[in-house]
Design an enzyme around this catalytic site. Structure first.
Site, PDB file in Angstrom:
ATOM      1  N   ASP A  69      91.913  87.326 122.639  1.00  0.00           N
ATOM      2  CA  ASP A  69      91.268  87.913 123.810  1.00  0.00           C
ATOM      3  C   ASP A  69      89.926  88.502 123.388  1.00  0.00           C
ATOM      4  O   ASP A  69      89.623  88.583 122.199  1.00  0.00           O
ATOM      5  CB  ASP A  69      92.157  88.994 124.440  1.00  0.00           C
ATOM      6  CG  ASP A  69      92.779  89.895 123.392  1.00  0.00           C
ATOM      7  OD1 ASP A  69      92.075  90.216 122.404  1.00  0.00           O
ATOM      8  OD2 ASP A  69      93.946  90.278 123.547  1.00  0.00           O
ATOM      9  N   ASP A  71      87.056  91.628 123.792  1.00  0.00           N
ATOM     10  CA  ASP A  71      86.764  92.999 124.200  1.00  0.00           C
ATOM     11  C   ASP A  71      85.248  93.164 124.242  1.00  0.00           C
ATOM     12  O   ASP A  71      84.531  92.572 123.438  1.00  0.00           O
ATOM     13  CB  ASP A  71      87.337  93.999 123.182  1.00  0.00           C
ATOM     14  CG  ASP A  71      88.842  93.898 123.089  1.00  0.00           C
ATOM     15  OD1 ASP A  71      89.480  93.700 124.137  1.00  0.00           O
ATOM     16  OD2 ASP A  71      89.389  93.997 121.977  1.00  0.00           O
ATOM     17  N   ASP A 154      88.496 101.077 113.338  1.00  0.00           N
ATOM     18  CA  ASP A 154      89.366 101.220 112.167  1.00  0.00           C
ATOM     19  C   ASP A 154      88.825 100.560 110.894  1.00  0.00           C
ATOM     20  O   ASP A 154      88.612 101.219 109.886  1.00  0.00           O
ATOM     21  CB  ASP A 154      90.805 100.768 112.481  1.00  0.00           C
ATOM     22  CG  ASP A 154      90.903  99.446 113.213  1.00  0.00           C
ATOM     23  OD1 ASP A 154      89.861  98.772 113.355  1.00  0.00           O
ATOM     24  OD2 ASP A 154      92.028  99.071 113.620  1.00  0.00           O
TER      25      ASP A 154
HETATM   26  P1  ATP Z   1      94.106  91.407 117.414  1.00  0.00           P
HETATM   27  O1  ATP Z   1      93.698  91.484 118.859  1.00  0.00           O
HETATM   28  O2  ATP Z   1      93.813  90.147 116.736  1.00  0.00           O
HETATM   29  O3  ATP Z   1      95.493  91.858 117.212  1.00  0.00           O
HETATM   30  P2  ATP Z   1      92.126  93.448 117.177  1.00  0.00           P
HETATM   31  O4  ATP Z   1      91.400  93.981 115.991  1.00  0.00           O
HETATM   32  O5  ATP Z   1      91.317  92.811 118.243  1.00  0.00           O
HETATM   33  O6  ATP Z   1      93.236  92.475 116.620  1.00  0.00           O
HETATM   34  P3  ATP Z   1      92.948  95.278 119.228  1.00  0.00           P
HETATM   35  O7  ATP Z   1      94.184  96.088 119.314  1.00  0.00           O
HETATM   36  O8  ATP Z   1      92.688  94.246 120.250  1.00  0.00           O
HETATM   37  O9  ATP Z   1      92.978  94.611 117.778  1.00  0.00           O
HETATM   38  O10 ATP Z   1      91.751  96.313 119.142  1.00  0.00           O
HETATM   39  C1  ATP Z   1      90.399  95.965 119.409  1.00  0.00           C
HETATM   40  C2  ATP Z   1      89.464  96.774 118.537  1.00  0.00           C
HETATM   41  O11 ATP Z   1      89.607  98.172 118.807  1.00  0.00           O
HETATM   42  C3  ATP Z   1      89.724  96.655 117.038  1.00  0.00           C
HETATM   43  O12 ATP Z   1      89.099  95.527 116.479  1.00  0.00           O
HETATM   44  C4  ATP Z   1      89.136  97.945 116.511  1.00  0.00           C
HETATM   45  O13 ATP Z   1      87.747  97.873 116.422  1.00  0.00           O
HETATM   46  C5  ATP Z   1      89.484  98.933 117.614  1.00  0.00           C
HETATM   47  N1  ATP Z   1      90.770  99.606 117.367  1.00  0.00           N
HETATM   48  C6  ATP Z   1      91.994  99.216 117.773  1.00  0.00           C
HETATM   49  N2  ATP Z   1      92.953 100.059 117.379  1.00  0.00           N
HETATM   50  C7  ATP Z   1      92.327 101.031 116.695  1.00  0.00           C
HETATM   51  C8  ATP Z   1      92.758 102.221 116.045  1.00  0.00           C
HETATM   52  N3  ATP Z   1      94.043 102.555 116.000  1.00  0.00           N
HETATM   53  N4  ATP Z   1      91.818 102.990 115.442  1.00  0.00           N
HETATM   54  C9  ATP Z   1      90.511 102.662 115.472  1.00  0.00           C
HETATM   55  N5  ATP Z   1      90.047 101.562 116.073  1.00  0.00           N
HETATM   56  C10 ATP Z   1      90.923 100.748 116.682  1.00  0.00           C
HETATM   57 MG    MG Z   2      91.977  92.132 120.206  1.00  0.00          MG
END
Ligand code: ATP
Ligand code: MG
Length: 455
Positions: A69, A71, A154
């Site tokens: 997805d 963001d 993160d």
């Molecule tokens: P995926 O969607 O592949 O599981 P993702 O990195 O996109 O991995 P998401 O949960 O969609 O994970 O989060 C989007 C973004 O938000 C992350 O890439 C990160 O930059 C930020 N983020 C998410 N969770 C946290 C957290 N607990 N602390 C700090 N930043 C976060």
């Molecule tokens: Mg994501």
């Protein structure tokens, strides 16, 4: 301590410029940005706002993986975004966000938020930040600029900003370097960042397993000793993260990394005991491999089935222990199931909608042993037969149940009425007299307790 804090705040005052990478350097093809994400960025930029694709999508695109997805991060407030994008809705969980809807696609739009500073001294919650007694961030709703937004993310590889208009990638934390080195590195001080949000430790494990990255030594070092902090996180959030981990298509790798980091103690402490038995380890690994395979083939998976598999050998052990104390076979199983689930709930609360199904899958296992008379036909009507049968097959493959039994059930389930009648086995010796003995007292005392046999 105070000096460090002051230095940090001073450094924050100084704006640093991001490194800028061109398409030739980052290699992202603009056409691989989803329709929705492009539309959102165009709409916001058209009204003078900054808007970037951020997070996992940029990371995955640079690695040549199609993102799940997209963001978007922007300097527009959620209310402004909501006004500018027609099919959008404001949602507010830990902080306010906008979901922009484009048919099946949902783009999550978040407003730049401020960096996490002075955690412990700010426990009063003034200024929109609230932390608990363990330093965990509870509310984080101060809007900030792009640089601050990058710093609160993160990992360095999750803090890259892609501008669909200029096609540039902006990098404040050497995320591009870390992507090339295949390294997962937390932004800032690892201890402080894990304390703020212990779920980041689980994210580290999941992302490292998913991307096949190493966790940078300094990021990795405190994980083992801080693992217990996961207990302070609301169970529903831990459960969500655990679901992401188990259904990432890399469950086997994730679970082994969890164990290597000692993180499973706060989540699936029973796993230790299970993986120490050869049959248990074989069974769990088969279940994980099967789940990963199904996810990769886009086939449906059942969380209840996987959790039932993860805990099965614990149930078996408890069941046997109770039987050894001369408890009846079926009541012993029911007690064992409740006991294992109660103990598991202390660590990771598995929701009731799943535990109900897990218990059904478990309690159907001994019923497969009945292959004579009317009982097998009764089982054919059971709504969980398919899941319970798949579970039996897995048990047989791991060597814990009889292969011949699983094969018999396959033929019985697929058979015509005549074939089924032919498959039935003769009633086991001694069954009929035992039944008579059991029924007699009940006739004399109809008010007695109901039978506890599963069928
Ligand atoms: P995926 O969607 O592949 O599981 P993702 O990195 O996109 O991995 P998401 O949960 O969609 O994970 O989060 C989007 C973004 O938000 C992350 O890439 C990160 O930059 C930020 N983020 C998410 N969770 C946290 C957290 N607990 N602390 C700090 N930043 C976060
Ligand atoms: Mg994501």
């Amino acid at each position: 301590m105070i000096k460090r804090l002051i230095r940090r705040v001073l450094r924050l005052g100084k704006r640093s410029e991001p490194e800028v990478f061109s398409p030739a350097e980052h290699g992202i093809d603009r056409n691989r940005i989803s329709y929705g994400a492009r539309k959102v960025c165009e709409a916001l930029a058209g009204h003078g706002h900054q808007a970037y694709v951020v997070g996992g999508a940029v990371r995955d695109l640079m690695l040549g993986v199609q993102p799940k997805d997209f963001d978007v991060a922007t300097d527009a407030t959620p209310e402004q975004v909501h006004k500018l994008i027609r099919r959008s809705r404001l949602i507010g969980r830990r902080f306010k966000l906008v979901h922009a809807v484009f048919n099946a696609e949902i783009v999550e739009v978040s407003t730049f938020r401020a960096v996490n500073v002075a955690i412990a001294d700010d426990a009063t919650g003034e200024g929109g930040r609230l932390v608990d007694a363990h330093g965990r961030l509870i509310r984080d709703n101060i809007y900030g600029n792009r640089e601050q937004d990058a710093a609160r993310r993160d990992f360095t590889i999750n803090a890259l900003y892609y501008d669909p208009a200029s096609e540039a990638v902006l990098d404040y934390h050497q995320g591009v370097r870390d992507l090339k080195r295949r390294t997962l590195r937390i932004i800032g001080d690892p201890r402080a960042r894990f304390r703020e949000d212990p779920v980041r430790m689980l994210r580290a494990v999941r992302l490292a397993a998913k991307l096949d990255f190493q966790i940078a030594p300094k990021t990795r070092a405190p994980i083992g000793e801080m693992a217990d902090l996961i207990r302070n996180v609301p169970p529903a959030r831990v459960f969500d993260e655990m679901m992401k981990l188990l259904f990432s298509g890399h469950a086997a790798a994730c679970l082994h990394r969890l164990r290597a980091e000692g993180l499973h103690h706060g989540l699936l402490p029973l796993l230790d005991v299970i993986l120490e038995q050869p049959l248990g380890a074989k069974f769990v690994n088969l279940a994980l491999a099967q789940t990963d395979q199904r996810i990769r083939e886009d086939r449906p998976v059942s969380p209840a089935f996987l959790f039932a598999a993860l805990l099965w050998h614990r149930v078996l052990a408890e069941w046997k222990a109770r039987e050894a104390k001369r408890q009846g076979r079926i009541p012993a199983l029911y007690e064992a199931m409740d006991d294992v689930l109660d103990r598991q709930t202390d660590a990771l609360a598995i929701p009731r909608r799943l535990t109900t199904t897990m218990k059904e899958i478990w309690s159907l296992q001994p019923r497969f042993e009945n292959r004579s008379g009317k009982r097998p036909f009764g089982l054919l009507e059971h709504p969980r037969l398919r899941a319970a049968y798949d579970f039996l097959v897995l048990r047989a493959e791991s060597g814990e149940a009889d292969r011949e039994l699983a094969e018999w059930w396959r033929r019985f389930m697929e058979g015509t009425p005549e074939e089924r009648a032919d498959l039935l086995l003769p009633a086991p010796k001694g069954e009929a007299p035992r039944r008579r003995r059991r029924r007699r007292p009940k006739k004399r005392a109809p008010a007695g307790p109901p039978p506890t046999l599963a069928d």
